[in-house]
Design an enzyme around this catalytic site. Structure first.
Site, PDB file in Angstrom:
ATOM      1  N   GLY A   1       0.756  -1.249   0.000  1.00 57.46           N
ATOM      2  CA  GLY A   1       0.000   0.000   0.000  1.00 57.46           C
ATOM      3  C   GLY A   1       0.777   1.283   0.000  1.00 57.46           C
ATOM      4  O   GLY A   1       0.191   2.358  -0.168  1.00 57.46           O
TER       5      GLY A   1
ATOM      6  N   PRO B   1       4.796  -5.129  -0.725  1.00 56.64           N
ATOM      7  CA  PRO B   1       4.787  -3.968  -1.608  1.00 56.64           C
ATOM      8  C   PRO B   1       4.651  -4.379  -3.066  1.00 56.64           C
ATOM      9  O   PRO B   1       5.173  -5.416  -3.480  1.00 56.64           O
ATOM     10  CB  PRO B   1       6.167  -3.342  -1.378  1.00 56.64           C
ATOM     11  CG  PRO B   1       7.037  -4.519  -1.060  1.00 56.64           C
ATOM     12  CD  PRO B   1       6.165  -5.473  -0.274  1.00 56.64           C
ATOM     13  N   GLY B   2       3.915  -3.596  -3.831  1.00 51.25           N
ATOM     14  CA  GLY B   2       3.820  -3.827  -5.266  1.00 51.25           C
ATOM     15  C   GLY B   2       4.243  -2.553  -5.984  1.00 51.25           C
ATOM     16  O   GLY B   2       5.362  -2.411  -6.473  1.00 51.25           O
TER      17      GLY B   2
ATOM     18  N   TYR C   1      -9.711   5.170 -12.429  1.00 49.53           N
ATOM     19  CA  TYR C   1      -9.611   5.878 -11.147  1.00 49.53           C
ATOM     20  C   TYR C   1      -9.456   7.387 -11.328  1.00 49.53           C
ATOM     21  O   TYR C   1      -9.214   8.092 -10.350  1.00 49.53           O
ATOM     22  CB  TYR C   1      -8.385   5.405 -10.351  1.00 49.53           C
ATOM     23  CG  TYR C   1      -8.203   3.919 -10.277  1.00 49.53           C
ATOM     24  CD1 TYR C   1      -9.060   3.127  -9.514  1.00 49.53           C
ATOM     25  CD2 TYR C   1      -7.158   3.291 -10.945  1.00 49.53           C
ATOM     26  CE1 TYR C   1      -8.879   1.760  -9.435  1.00 49.53           C
ATOM     27  CE2 TYR C   1      -6.970   1.918 -10.865  1.00 49.53           C
ATOM     28  CZ  TYR C   1      -7.836   1.163 -10.115  1.00 49.53           C
ATOM     29  OH  TYR C   1      -7.647  -0.191 -10.033  1.00 49.53           O
TER      30      TYR C   1
ATOM     31  N   CYS D   1     -13.327   3.515 -28.577  1.00 43.97           N
ATOM     32  CA  CYS D   1     -14.590   4.239 -28.746  1.00 43.97           C
ATOM     33  C   CYS D   1     -15.297   4.480 -27.420  1.00 43.97           C
ATOM     34  O   CYS D   1     -16.385   3.936 -27.182  1.00 43.97           O
ATOM     35  CB  CYS D   1     -15.489   3.457 -29.687  1.00 43.97           C
ATOM     36  SG  CYS D   1     -14.634   3.163 -31.225  1.00 43.97           S
ATOM     37  N   GLU D   2     -14.668   5.232 -26.548  1.00 43.85           N
ATOM     38  CA  GLU D   2     -15.281   5.623 -25.280  1.00 43.85           C
ATOM     39  C   GLU D   2     -14.710   6.980 -24.896  1.00 43.85           C
ATOM     40  O   GLU D   2     -13.496   7.194 -25.021  1.00 43.85           O
ATOM     41  CB  GLU D   2     -14.920   4.637 -24.156  1.00 43.85           C
ATOM     42  CG  GLU D   2     -15.426   3.252 -24.388  1.00 43.85           C
ATOM     43  CD  GLU D   2     -15.874   2.549 -23.108  1.00 43.85           C
ATOM     44  OE1 GLU D   2     -16.138   3.231 -22.103  1.00 43.85           O
ATOM     45  OE2 GLU D   2     -15.953   1.315 -23.161  1.00 43.85           O
TER      46      GLU D   2
END
Ligand code: LLP
Length: 442
Positions: free
Chosen positions: A262, A301-302, A343, A372-373
């Site tokens: 985190g 940890p990442g 996010y 297409c968004e």
């Protein structure tokens, strides 16, 4: 000459600008963005775009800084595979003695494929582990199951009993600590699906210790991701430390405290004091409440290891203006890097070549992909040095939760991945082809 000018938006030592002579329109020099010693435009020529590029040196240095910050406490780093699960990355970390945090049978298979012997340093987290996944992890002989509900506890007991193997167990407790981050990646509150409420943990530990094939070994916690304020980590640890005291009085052996992952990174501008200082402050916050507890601290940890060590390299296909609003349409899209769309995440975006002339033109533009968004954007109203069609942009801090979240939406093959060490680059995942996608369909 402004040869000392350095763009502030770089991530040393992995991504830095170097001045080249006679660059942009032969009006003086230009800056070329490198990954370690290799100009990114060369990688684009060789491997095409969109392309994920990682700096091996930066991954190693960040892992070492993380490890050094905890040198005063017995600890094991279990890199969170979900952040970036490329086999070469896993193998690199395994060679340094790193363990792994996995959340699926698939991630466990990846770890075993990277290094058979890594299983003894694997922790398995997740709210929905299936019996097949639990059985595979038992067979592999992992270090710890982070169990997240009573139902899972009984499922694990059943699988372990069937194999006549003892399962090492920690309960993931929910400490009810608020940490400021995006609501989708905050996990430590009562209303979240994760873990068991900390005040119910003792009763559940009592049940676990009564099960023949379960062995209580630890307590685990994870309060969320991309948390840059250190205080909530300390708060969660203080609550866990109290629980450990109670559990020991109840007669349980608690050898491990798993603090989860985190620790956030600075997407908007790199931390002025550097990663070593950031991670040292984090280490103090975690370790202080645990003094005298005599436990091994597990860390997951990442992002903090691999986030800043990777970029997504993309080419500008078109410039366009709608009623005065500017767009750069690039060849990467939300299917390649979904963080901005999902996010509203900020990623620094910089040109791979830029003029050394501080008066060079800049413009305010949206940077968007071909999907297409309307949500398919990397940046909105971003000020950027003016770039032409065909030029390259680097989307920074894309090493974590980039490629792992890529999809084939709009039947777009996923990008290739390249790992750079000094002057050498190697492809660590080839670019997908449309034929790869069609093959799985009957
Ligand atoms: N341990 C557990 C139990 C986790 O759930 C996570 C992340 C980690 C460790 C690693 O956290 P890190 O050190 O990387 O923050 N896709 C989102 C992030 C999702 C994180 C999920 N869990 C993003 O792109 O921001």
């Amino acid at each position: 000459m402004s040869s000392q000018r350095q763009s502030p938006a770089v991530r040393p030592p992995g991504f830095v600008y170097r001045e080249t002579k006679g660059g942009i329109l032969r009006r003086g020099g230009s800056f070329a963005l490198l990954c370690e010693e290799i100009p990114l435009h060369k990688l684009a020529e060789q491997y095409g775009t969109p392309l994920y590029v990682y700096s091996a040196t930066m991954i190693r240095e960040r892992y070492e800084a993380f490890d050094a910050a905890f040198r005063d406490v017995p600890h094991t780093i279990c890199y969170s595979v979900k952040a970036n699960s490329n086999l070469t990355v896993l193998r690199m970390l395994a060679r340094k003695g790193c363990g792994f945090d996995v959340v699926s049978g698939g991630e466990l298979e990846r770890v075993l494929a990277a290094d058979r012997k890594a299983a003894k340093q694997v922790v398995f987290s997740g709210v929905g582990k299936t019996r097949e996944e639990l059985t595979a992890a038992l067979k592999a002989g992992i270090m710890l199951f982070n169990v997240e509900s009573e139902s899972e506890l009984w499922a694990l007991a059943e699988c372990a009993g069937r194999l006549r193997k003892t399962a090492p167990v920690a309960l993931r407790v929910n400490p009810d600590v608020a940490a400021e981050t995006h609501p989708y990646i905050s996990t430590g509150l009562r209303k979240h699906k994760f873990g068991v409420p900390i005040h119910e943990a003792r009763a559940l530990y009592a049940k676990a210790s009564g099960a023949r094939y379960l062995k209580v070994r630890g307590v685990s916690v994870h309060i969320g991701s991309q948390i840059t304020d250190i205080a909530p980590f300390g708060e969660a640890m203080a609550r866990v430390a109290d629980l450990v005291g109670e559990l020991r009085l109840d007669g349980h052996n608690i050898d491990y405290i798993d603090a989860g992952g985190g620790l956030g990174i600075a997407y908007e501008k790199p931390s002025s004091r550097g990663f070593s200082a950031d991670v040292a402050a984090y280490a103090r916050a975690l370790a202080d409440p645990l003094r005298r507890l005599d436990v091994r601290l597990l860390l997951e940890p990442g992002r903090s290891i691999i986030g800043p060590a990777g970029i997504l390299l993309t080419s500008v296909i078109y410039r366009k203006q709608n009623d005065g609003k500017r767009f750069l349409v690039v060849d990467a899209a939300m299917n390649d890097l979904i963080r901005p769309a999902l996010y509203g995440a900020y990623h620094e975006i910089i040109p791979v070549t830029q003029s050394v002339n501080p008066a060079a033109k800049s413009e305010v533009t949206d940077i968007v992909g071909p999907v297409c968004e309307t949500g398919d954007f990397f940046a909105r109203d971003r000020e950027l040095p003016a770039v032409e069609e065909g030029e390259l942009l680097a989307i920074l801090d894309a090493g974590a939760y980039g490629m792992v979240l890529a999809s084939n939406y709009n039947t777009r093959p996923r990008p290739a991945e390249v790992l750079v060490t000094g002057k050498s680059a190697k492809i660590i995942r080839r670019r997908e082809k449309v034929s790869d996608l069609l093959r799985a369909e009957l």
